[in-house]
Design a protein around this motif. Structure first.
Motif, PDB file in Angstrom:
ATOM      1  N   PRO A   1       0.811  -1.233   0.000  1.00 20.84           N
ATOM      2  CA  PRO A   1       0.000   0.000   0.000  1.00 20.84           C
ATOM      3  C   PRO A   1       0.838   1.274   0.000  1.00 20.84           C
ATOM      4  O   PRO A   1       0.418   2.296  -0.554  1.00 20.84           O
ATOM      5  N   ARG A   2       2.024   1.239   0.596  1.00 16.84           N
ATOM      6  CA  ARG A   2       2.878   2.428   0.619  1.00 16.84           C
ATOM      7  C   ARG A   2       3.290   2.821  -0.794  1.00 16.84           C
ATOM      8  O   ARG A   2       3.373   4.013  -1.119  1.00 16.84           O
ATOM      9  N   ASN A   3       3.522   1.830  -1.613  1.00 21.43           N
ATOM     10  CA  ASN A   3       3.913   2.118  -2.995  1.00 21.43           C
ATOM     11  C   ASN A   3       2.738   2.648  -3.806  1.00 21.43           C
ATOM     12  O   ASN A   3       2.902   3.525  -4.665  1.00 21.43           O
ATOM     13  N   VAL A   4       1.547   2.130  -3.547  1.00 19.10           N
ATOM     14  CA  VAL A   4       0.366   2.618  -4.259  1.00 19.10           C
ATOM     15  C   VAL A   4       0.084   4.063  -3.866  1.00 19.10           C
ATOM     16  O   VAL A   4      -0.228   4.899  -4.716  1.00 19.10           O
ATOM     17  N   ARG A   5       0.201   4.362  -2.564  1.00 15.39           N
ATOM     18  CA  ARG A   5       0.016   5.756  -2.130  1.00 15.39           C
ATOM     19  C   ARG A   5       1.057   6.654  -2.792  1.00 15.39           C
ATOM     20  O   ARG A   5       0.754   7.789  -3.194  1.00 15.39           O
ATOM     21  N   ALA A   6       2.287   6.158  -2.904  1.00 13.81           N
ATOM     22  CA  ALA A   6       3.343   6.945  -3.560  1.00 13.81           C
ATOM     23  C   ALA A   6       2.988   7.217  -5.013  1.00 13.81           C
ATOM     24  O   ALA A   6       3.233   8.310  -5.531  1.00 13.81           O
ATOM     25  N   ALA A   7       2.393   6.231  -5.676  1.00 16.17           N
ATOM     26  CA  ALA A   7       1.988   6.426  -7.067  1.00 16.17           C
ATOM     27  C   ALA A   7       0.898   7.479  -7.166  1.00 16.17           C
ATOM     28  O   ALA A   7       0.882   8.296  -8.104  1.00 16.17           O
ATOM     29  N   VAL A   8      -0.033   7.487  -6.213  1.00 12.57           N
ATOM     30  CA  VAL A   8      -1.082   8.500  -6.192  1.00 12.57           C
ATOM     31  C   VAL A   8      -0.469   9.888  -6.019  1.00 12.57           C
ATOM     32  O   VAL A   8      -0.821  10.839  -6.730  1.00 12.57           O
ATOM     33  N   ILE A   9       0.477  10.018  -5.074  1.00 11.68           N
ATOM     34  CA  ILE A   9       1.158  11.296  -4.848  1.00 11.68           C
ATOM     35  C   ILE A   9       1.865  11.750  -6.118  1.00 11.68           C
ATOM     36  O   ILE A   9       1.763  12.911  -6.537  1.00 11.68           O
ATOM     37  N   TYR A  10       2.563  10.820  -6.732  1.00 13.06           N
ATOM     38  CA  TYR A  10       3.317  11.113  -7.953  1.00 13.06           C
ATOM     39  C   TYR A  10       2.399  11.631  -9.055  1.00 13.06           C
ATOM     40  O   TYR A  10       2.672  12.646  -9.700  1.00 13.06           O
ATOM     41  N   VAL A  11       1.267  10.962  -9.272  1.00 13.25           N
ATOM     42  CA  VAL A  11       0.355  11.346 -10.351  1.00 13.25           C
ATOM     43  C   VAL A  11      -0.370  12.649 -10.016  1.00 13.25           C
ATOM     44  O   VAL A  11      -0.547  13.512 -10.887  1.00 13.25           O
ATOM     45  N   LEU A  12      -0.784  12.828  -8.760  1.00 14.62           N
ATOM     46  CA  LEU A  12      -1.430  14.088  -8.371  1.00 14.62           C
ATOM     47  C   LEU A  12      -0.472  15.263  -8.516  1.00 14.62           C
ATOM     48  O   LEU A  12      -0.901  16.410  -8.619  1.00 14.62           O
ATOM     49  N   SER A  13       0.821  14.959  -8.524  1.00 13.78           N
ATOM     50  CA  SER A  13       1.823  16.005  -8.651  1.00 13.78           C
ATOM     51  C   SER A  13       2.240  16.253 -10.094  1.00 13.78           C
ATOM     52  O   SER A  13       3.204  16.960 -10.351  1.00 13.78           O
ATOM     53  N   GLY A  14       1.497  15.667 -11.049  1.00 15.24           N
ATOM     54  CA  GLY A  14       1.771  15.929 -12.455  1.00 15.24           C
ATOM     55  C   GLY A  14       2.531  14.838 -13.158  1.00 15.24           C
ATOM     56  O   GLY A  14       2.970  15.019 -14.288  1.00 15.24           O
ATOM     57  N   GLY A  15       2.713  13.688 -12.488  1.00 16.48           N
ATOM     58  CA  GLY A  15       3.457  12.595 -13.101  1.00 16.48           C
ATOM     59  C   GLY A  15       2.650  11.822 -14.121  1.00 16.48           C
ATOM     60  O   GLY A  15       1.442  11.998 -14.274  1.00 16.48           O
ATOM     61  N   ASP A  16       3.332  10.927 -14.807  1.00 11.73           N
ATOM     62  CA  ASP A  16       2.726  10.124 -15.861  1.00 11.73           C
ATOM     63  C   ASP A  16       1.632   9.236 -15.278  1.00 11.73           C
ATOM     64  O   ASP A  16       1.890   8.420 -14.380  1.00 11.73           O
ATOM     65  N   PRO A  17       0.395   9.334 -15.773  1.00 12.48           N
ATOM     66  CA  PRO A  17      -0.712   8.546 -15.213  1.00 12.48           C
ATOM     67  C   PRO A  17      -0.687   7.076 -15.595  1.00 12.48           C
ATOM     68  O   PRO A  17      -1.524   6.297 -15.133  1.00 12.48           O
ATOM     69  N   ARG A  18       0.261   6.663 -16.436  1.00 12.57           N
ATOM     70  CA  ARG A  18       0.281   5.260 -16.871  1.00 12.57           C
ATOM     71  C   ARG A  18       0.385   4.297 -15.700  1.00 12.57           C
ATOM     72  O   ARG A  18      -0.163   3.195 -15.734  1.00 12.57           O
ATOM     73  N   ILE A  19       1.088   4.720 -14.640  1.00  8.86           N
ATOM     74  CA  ILE A  19       1.246   3.848 -13.484  1.00  8.86           C
ATOM     75  C   ILE A  19      -0.113   3.509 -12.882  1.00  8.86           C
ATOM     76  O   ILE A  19      -0.442   2.347 -12.659  1.00  8.86           O
ATOM     77  N   LEU A  20      -0.938   4.531 -12.627  1.00  9.11           N
ATOM     78  CA  LEU A  20      -2.253   4.295 -12.051  1.00  9.11           C
ATOM     79  C   LEU A  20      -3.188   3.633 -13.049  1.00  9.11           C
ATOM     80  O   LEU A  20      -4.047   2.823 -12.675  1.00  9.11           O
ATOM     81  N   ARG A  21      -3.033   3.954 -14.307  1.00  7.77           N
ATOM     82  CA  ARG A  21      -3.881   3.331 -15.324  1.00  7.77           C
ATOM     83  C   ARG A  21      -3.660   1.821 -15.352  1.00  7.77           C
ATOM     84  O   ARG A  21      -4.602   1.027 -15.435  1.00  7.77           O
ATOM     85  N   ASN A  22      -2.396   1.411 -15.254  1.00  9.99           N
ATOM     86  CA  ASN A  22      -2.068  -0.011 -15.234  1.00  9.99           C
ATOM     87  C   ASN A  22      -2.573  -0.685 -13.966  1.00  9.99           C
ATOM     88  O   ASN A  22      -3.027  -1.838 -13.994  1.00  9.99           O
ATOM     89  N   LEU A  23      -2.481   0.026 -12.841  1.00 10.13           N
ATOM     90  CA  LEU A  23      -2.944  -0.550 -11.575  1.00 10.13           C
ATOM     91  C   LEU A  23      -4.455  -0.779 -11.590  1.00 10.13           C
ATOM     92  O   LEU A  23      -4.939  -1.822 -11.137  1.00 10.13           O
TER      93      LEU A  23
END
Length: 391
Positions: free
Chosen positions: A77-99
């Protein structure tokens, strides 16, 4: 709105996929990479400790690393939360799209993942719906501030009071970070537009004290000055006195930034006294801050050129070192010098009146001698230039 994302962590790009990266080889997890990047970006944005090129290289490297982790990493879960932070901060949404496409249990509230993905893909209505039922106070603090900030941006046009409350929560949840800086900066200006001037005074002083070294302080100073002018602080002695006291308590850099911004906004509306006020508050040491001192001298002289202090203002304009001005300020100097030249050639008002009387015509603008009209046109050019700068 999307510019706000870049002001949170300034995540600005993702490189193409590449072979396995060193982070995985050394056992680093996504949440560790994002945490390091957050700290790095907090220092860069709030303390000005990193060059932009260095930041861009670091951001691109971390972005590439995050795309390389296999499915097992995202069971934490820590990594998933990190991905959310990353994407909310303007990062590539592909990570969350794949999840989300994987259909696997993510270990955190799926509304966070779906909301962040929708927001990054500009599906704002869906993002707002996903985030609406989430209690930001109950979230892990690493992500709660980001969610509160984004929720505020989603509702700011339709519900200012709710947006202000969310911005307030964002800065409380994430103290000392770029999230707090962004939330406080936005809340301060929003509160001013809502007419809550006492709170605006308190929040603006807090921002300038806490984040006077931020790379965004110049942006804030301009918005702050616009509200000072819009709410006619110069006409309220008590409020102007409070502003005076608050600015004088600040360190040099934020005090000078704010004072210059006030002077530039004030000259755009021909408020000579407010320009003078800003000059007194700035108290710029020309040896330590030569460019800032030159800018302030320009603003003061340009404001005074159409007053009884014409001679003093004219001498000041001619003494200004152009090498210490930016392109906009140099254009303003040229326009102000044109005004000075035309005014110096113009007949006195008594002479103009005498000419008009001799011709049996009223001494108004339409009947002004050519040189007076020229001066008026030059003043109009200065006004136009200042208004363009303010926008």
């Amino acid at each position: 709105m999307r510019a706000a994302l870049c002001s949170v962590l300034l995540l600005v790009g993702v490189l193409p996929l590449a072979p396995a990266v060193a982070a995985q080889e050394h056992g680093q997890q996504p949440y560790e990479l994002v945490r390091e990047l957050q700290k790095y970006q907090d220092d860069a944005a709030l303390k000005g400790t990193r060059a932009r090129k260095e930041q861009s290289e670091r951001i691109a490297r971390v972005a590439m690393q995050l795309t390389q982790f296999g499915p097992q990493a995202w069971t934490d879960p820590r990594n998933v939360r990190a991905a959310v932070i990353y994407v909310l901060s303007g990062g590539d949404p592909r990570i969350l799209r794949n999840l989300t496409a994987s259909g696997k249990e993510l270990g955190i509230d799926e509304r966070l993942v779906k909301g962040a993905l929708a927001y990054s893909e500009r599906r704002d209505a869906e993002a707002a719906e996903q985030f609406e039922g989430i209690d930001v106070e109950a979230l892990d603090r690493t992500v709660g501030g980001h969610v509160a900030l984004v929720r505020a941006l989603l509702v700011i046009k339709d519900d200012q009071a709710k947006a202000a409350s969310l911005l307030d929560r964002a800065r409380v949840i994430s103290p000392g970070t770029i999230v707090e800086e962004s939330a406080l900066r936005r809340e301060t200006i929003l509160i001013a537009k809502m007419g809550q001037l006492d709170r605006f005074d308190a929040l603006s002083a807090q921002y300038l004290r806490r984040f006077g070294s931020s790379i965004f302080v110049g942006t804030f100073a301009r918005q702050f000055a616009q509200e000072i002018v819009a709410h006619k602080y110069a006409d309220d002695e008590k409020r102007l006195a409070k502003l005076d006291a608050a600015l004088r308590e600040l360190p040099d850099v934020p005090r000078i930034e704010a004072s210059l911004a006030i002077a530039e906004e004030a000259i755009a509306i021909a408020n000579v006294e407010l320009v003078r006020f800003a000059g007194r508050i700035a108290a710029i040491d020309p040896k330590q801050y030569p460019q800032e001192a030159t800018r302030m001298r320009l603003f003061e002289a340009a404001a005074l050129i159409v007053t009884d202090n014409f001679d003093e203002a004219s001498r000041a304009l001619w003494s200004i070192d152009r090498s210490k001005l930016g392109a906009h300020e140099e254009a303003l100097l040229d326009a102000a010098l044109d005004v000075a030249k035309d005014i110096s050639r113009a007949p006195s008002l008594a002479q103009a009146a005498a000419v008009a009387e001799a011709n049996d015509k009223p001494a108004d603008a339409d009947n002004a001698p050519p040189v007076v009209s020229s001066a008026q046109q030059a003043i109009a050019r200065v006004d136009q230039l200042l208004n363009e700068g303010a926008q």
